[in-house]
Scaffold this active site. Structure first.
Site, PDB file in Angstrom:
ATOM      1  N   ASP A  41       4.504  -3.705   7.944  1.00  0.00           N
ATOM      2  CA  ASP A  41       4.397  -2.753   6.836  1.00  0.00           C
ATOM      3  C   ASP A  41       4.924  -1.369   7.239  1.00  0.00           C
ATOM      4  O   ASP A  41       4.637  -0.870   8.329  1.00  0.00           O
ATOM      5  CB  ASP A  41       2.930  -2.627   6.402  1.00  0.00           C
ATOM      6  CG  ASP A  41       2.771  -1.592   5.303  1.00  0.00           C
ATOM      7  OD1 ASP A  41       3.296  -1.832   4.202  1.00  0.00           O
ATOM      8  OD2 ASP A  41       2.168  -0.534   5.560  1.00  0.00           O
ATOM      9  N   GLY A  55      11.646   9.281   2.455  1.00  0.00           N
ATOM     10  CA  GLY A  55      10.482   9.988   1.914  1.00  0.00           C
ATOM     11  C   GLY A  55       9.685  10.683   3.009  1.00  0.00           C
ATOM     12  O   GLY A  55       9.358  11.866   2.895  1.00  0.00           O
ATOM     13  N   HIS A 102      14.556  -1.978  -7.343  1.00  0.00           N
ATOM     14  CA  HIS A 102      14.808  -1.173  -6.154  1.00  0.00           C
ATOM     15  C   HIS A 102      15.268  -2.059  -5.020  1.00  0.00           C
ATOM     16  O   HIS A 102      15.201  -1.698  -3.863  1.00  0.00           O
ATOM     17  CB  HIS A 102      13.538  -0.440  -5.727  1.00  0.00           C
ATOM     18  CG  HIS A 102      12.888   0.297  -6.835  1.00  0.00           C
ATOM     19  ND1 HIS A 102      11.983  -0.301  -7.682  1.00  0.00           N
ATOM     20  CD2 HIS A 102      13.048   1.561  -7.269  1.00  0.00           C
ATOM     21  CE1 HIS A 102      11.599   0.596  -8.584  1.00  0.00           C
ATOM     22  NE2 HIS A 102      12.230   1.709  -8.360  1.00  0.00           N
TER      23      HIS A 102
HETATM   24  P1  ADP Z   1       7.084   3.326  -2.379  1.00  0.00           P
HETATM   25  O1  ADP Z   1       6.227   2.099  -2.310  1.00  0.00           O
HETATM   26  O2  ADP Z   1       6.798   4.165  -3.567  1.00  0.00           O
HETATM   27  O3  ADP Z   1       8.532   3.009  -2.178  1.00  0.00           O
HETATM   28  P2  ADP Z   1       6.978   4.211   0.344  1.00  0.00           P
HETATM   29  O4  ADP Z   1       8.044   3.225   0.637  1.00  0.00           O
HETATM   30  O5  ADP Z   1       7.226   5.603   0.807  1.00  0.00           O
HETATM   31  O6  ADP Z   1       6.613   4.253  -1.173  1.00  0.00           O
HETATM   32  O7  ADP Z   1       5.624   3.746   1.011  1.00  0.00           O
HETATM   33  C1  ADP Z   1       5.275   2.405   1.050  1.00  0.00           C
HETATM   34  C2  ADP Z   1       4.005   2.260   1.851  1.00  0.00           C
HETATM   35  O8  ADP Z   1       2.914   2.812   1.130  1.00  0.00           O
HETATM   36  C3  ADP Z   1       3.626   0.830   2.099  1.00  0.00           C
HETATM   37  O9  ADP Z   1       4.296   0.357   3.233  1.00  0.00           O
HETATM   38  C4  ADP Z   1       2.126   0.891   2.278  1.00  0.00           C
HETATM   39  O10 ADP Z   1       1.770   1.115   3.633  1.00  0.00           O
HETATM   40  C5  ADP Z   1       1.734   2.141   1.531  1.00  0.00           C
HETATM   41  N1  ADP Z   1       0.971   1.808   0.332  1.00  0.00           N
HETATM   42  C6  ADP Z   1       1.431   1.432  -0.870  1.00  0.00           C
HETATM   43  N2  ADP Z   1       0.406   1.255  -1.724  1.00  0.00           N
HETATM   44  C7  ADP Z   1      -0.724   1.535  -1.037  1.00  0.00           C
HETATM   45  C8  ADP Z   1      -2.131   1.557  -1.358  1.00  0.00           C
HETATM   46  N3  ADP Z   1      -2.574   1.252  -2.566  1.00  0.00           N
HETATM   47  N4  ADP Z   1      -2.989   1.919  -0.373  1.00  0.00           N
HETATM   48  C9  ADP Z   1      -2.570   2.245   0.865  1.00  0.00           C
HETATM   49  N5  ADP Z   1      -1.265   2.237   1.206  1.00  0.00           N
HETATM   50  C10 ADP Z   1      -0.366   1.890   0.284  1.00  0.00           C
END
Ligand code: ADP
Ligand code: MG
Length: 613
Positions: free
Chosen positions: A592, A443, A218
């Site tokens: 983040d 998203g 990705h």
């Molecule tokens: P993806 O990782 O599927 O691409 P998104 O980009 O929409 O999803 O979201 C990413 C965010 O999700 C990260 O920046 C983080 O804050 C949150 N995240 C990912 N894994 C976890 C977790 N296990 N617990 C809490 N937040 C998480």
């Protein structure tokens, strides 16, 4: 970059429509979710359901076929499917002997598939899963569980499909599939970036003459950026790293896949294979089979990956079984055939009827995945009873301080927050592009649009918690990705199962957010310092608890300030969860994305409360 599409938000749906229409001999689309179902699969077997984000075609839908998967649950672009899509797709093909899920190990997929399994288990359907984690560049060997899946999916799905079609029990099929997973290693290299339809910029930038070694599927950063190298040098370096990691020795037998990432030509893949084959031959490693193709792509990303799949007699048996899909057909090496051969006795009409009845049942259930009973038993709802009657009194709240919101206020607040997030899409995309995959903005904005649709269409309710639940469900059941489950839970988990109330007090809201925080941590496992949304949410909740007696404006001001500081703090951390975890110290210095969204949500709430005071 301009793409040949109609509208970015329709890409997945229209792509599936076209795909299923072109190959209707094989497929039927699930009537209500983005699931691709095989028309003619063997009866009376554990079924294989694969899935993940779209945008990697032909993975995953192209691997639905005879001797392969029975169905694929398709998420939005680069975002895992939501639990509802996974659950419905599985139910449409399930035959009473259980469902085996195979998908890449990503935070979003893990969270969504886990939740779907819970839904299915509550309905008495047995499930198992195998997460593919072949990318040796994504985490060191001692953190194997953190590795992500790339083109190794091909071999794992091949074996899983054969194991299910051979009539193995769910547990046996899962065991063989796990073995295949544990014998698969890959590494990739990116030479040119990819761009998602609808995104303004590519997922990452790569200066002329440079390449990203170890790049994720990705666009997640790789292990290092290096000057351009020719095919032989690259192939050797990648081969050596896999071989060392895998412990492959003289005398072993492997299947090799050189997989193009999107815009790399077959000629280039062949040139790479030529070198890999030469090295294997020289070092006494036997090649059982080889394949050159672009199976697991990342839009038009330039580059390729090399996968080695070490086979023994058992794995060879399943590898040799024939399989067929429009994109992956193997006639086997002649030694083994499917036990009992695929009977093709399940007619297309029967399959369609099965799908129809699933659709009808789900409509009558209010378009929810599970029964109400099941819903109440779900993990989010498993809060201690005492929480239900948590302190909702007005405590020390003084007059003129906006201590309560009525249902109209809550609805307006949720709509206002949704608009703020939608307006921040580009900002969130930029943040997620730096250390994630760039889809967080799309998203969140998509989820919030769904929140708006659902709340606007909702009949008046005298229960504020119903509004939060509706908003949470709108996100959970539409977004996919890590954030669908996590941000859906932010609204949903703390509200679900609560006694109806027509007003929300500041104390009540602080308590609700506290419950949601707990649920998010229970599901995702993250703590403060892990570089996730929890870094913003936990301090915000603590600030709310400390200031709720002062009313909404003061409380939300404190919550926003704490969430903002928490978001700022994420720059100092390495990531323990989510896509950024592969970067280790290279993630330091970046904020983040999920924490940023939490901050923006509290900022929206604070602005709203200030307006109505
Ligand atoms: P993806 O990782 O599927 O691409 P998104 O980009 O929409 O999803 O979201 C990413 C965010 O999700 C990260 O920046 C983080 O804050 C949150 N995240 C990912 N894994 C976890 C977790 N296990 N617990 C809490 N937040 C998480
Ligand atoms: Mg992302």
């Amino acid at each position: 970059m301009r793409k040949i599409i109609n509208a970015p938000e329709k890409v997945v749906e229209e792509m599936i429509e076209g795909y299923v229409c072109a190959f209707r001999r094989y497929y039927v689309k699930h009537p209500s979710v983005n699931g691709v179902l095989l028309r003619q699969s063997r009866r009376d077997k554990a079924v294989l359901v694969v899935g993940g984000g779209s945008g990697h075609e032909p993975m995953f839908s192209g691997f639905v076929g005879k001797g392969l998967a029975d169905a694929a649950a398709c998420g939005n672009l680069f975002a895992s499917p939501d639990p509802y899509t996974v659950c419905q797709t599985a139910k449409a093909v399930e035959q009473g002997r259980g469902v085996l899920f195979v998908y890449g190990c990503y935070a979003g997929d893990n969270l969504n598939f886990d939740m779907a399994e819970e839904f299915l288990n509550q309905e008495g359907i047995r499930t198992a899963h195998v997460r593919v984690q072949d990318d040796v560049a994504s985490a060191p060997k001692d953190r194997y569980e953190d590795r992500r899946g790339i083109a190794g999916d091909v071999f794992v799905i091949k074996i899983a499909g054969a194991a299910c079609d051979a009539g193995l029990s769910l547990d046996e099929a899962a065991r063989v599939t796990e073995k295949a997973r544990d014998h698969t290693w890959s590494i990739g290299i990116a030479t040119a970036p990819a761009q998602l339809p609808g995104a303004e910029k590519p997922v990452f930038e790569l200066p002329e003459g440079e390449m990203e070694y170890g790049m994720g599927l990705h666009g997640e950063k790789g292990v290092l950026r290096t000057a351009w190298q020719d095919a032989d040098a690259l192939a050797e370096r990648m081969y050596r790293q896999i071989r060392e990691d895998a412990g492959i020795v003289k005398g072993d037998e492997v299947c090799v896949l050189v997989n193009g990432l999107g815009s790399t030509t077959l000629a280039e893949l062949a040139i790479v294979y030529r070198k890999v084959y030469g090295l294997l031959a020289k070092e006494g490693v036997k090649v059982y089979d080889a394949d050159l193709n672009s199976y697991c792509t990342s839009q038009e990303m330039g580059g390729f990956s090399i996968t080695l799949f070490k086979v023994d007699e058992e794995l060879k048996k399943y590898y040799d079984m024939p399989c067929e899909s429009p994109f992956y057909t193997r006639l086997g090496r002649g030694s083994a055939t499917l036990k009992g051969e695929s009977p093709q006795d399940e007619t297309a009409a029967a399959r369609r009827n099965q799908v129809k009845s699933v659709g009808a049942e789900q409509d009558s259930a209010g378009a929810r995945c599970r029964s109400e009973k099941g819903r109440r038993q779900s993990v989010e709802a498993a809060y201690e009873e005492k929480e239900k009657t948590a302190d909702h009194g007005e405590g020390g709240c003084r007059e003129g301080k906006l201590c309560e919101l009525n249902t109209a206020d809550v609805k307006e607040m949720l709509l206002y927050v949704a608009d703020q997030i939608i307006a921040s899409q580009a900002y969130l995309t930029e943040i997620d592009s730096a250390i994630g995959d760039g889809d967080h903005g799309i998203g969140m904005a998509g989820g919030m649009r769904n929140v708006k649709r659902k709340l606007t269409a909702m009949e008046e309710t005298g229960n504020i918690y119903k509004l939060f639940e509706a908003a949470g469900e709108a996100m959970l059941l539409s977004m996919g990705g890590a954030s669908g489950v996590l941000f859906g839970s932010l609204y949903l988990a703390g509200a679900r199962g609560m006694e109806a109330r027509d007003t929300l007090t500041a104390q009540g809201f602080a308590a609700m957010m506290g419950r949601s925080l707990k649920a998010i941590q229970k599901r995702g496992g993250a703590r403060v310092g892990d570089k996730t949304m929890v870094d913003a949410l936990e301090p915000a909740v603590r600030a709310m608890e400390a200031t709720c007696a002062k009313g909404f404006p003061e409380m939300l001001k404190a919550a926003e300030a704490a969430a903002k500081q928490g978001t700022e703090d994420t720059k100092r951390y390495q990531a323990k969860y989510g896509r950024a975890k592969s970067l280790m110290e290279r993630a330091v210095g970046y904020q983040d994305a999920g924490a940023t969204s939490v901050w923006l949500i509290f900022r929206g709430m604070r602005e709203f409360a200030a307006c109505i005071t």
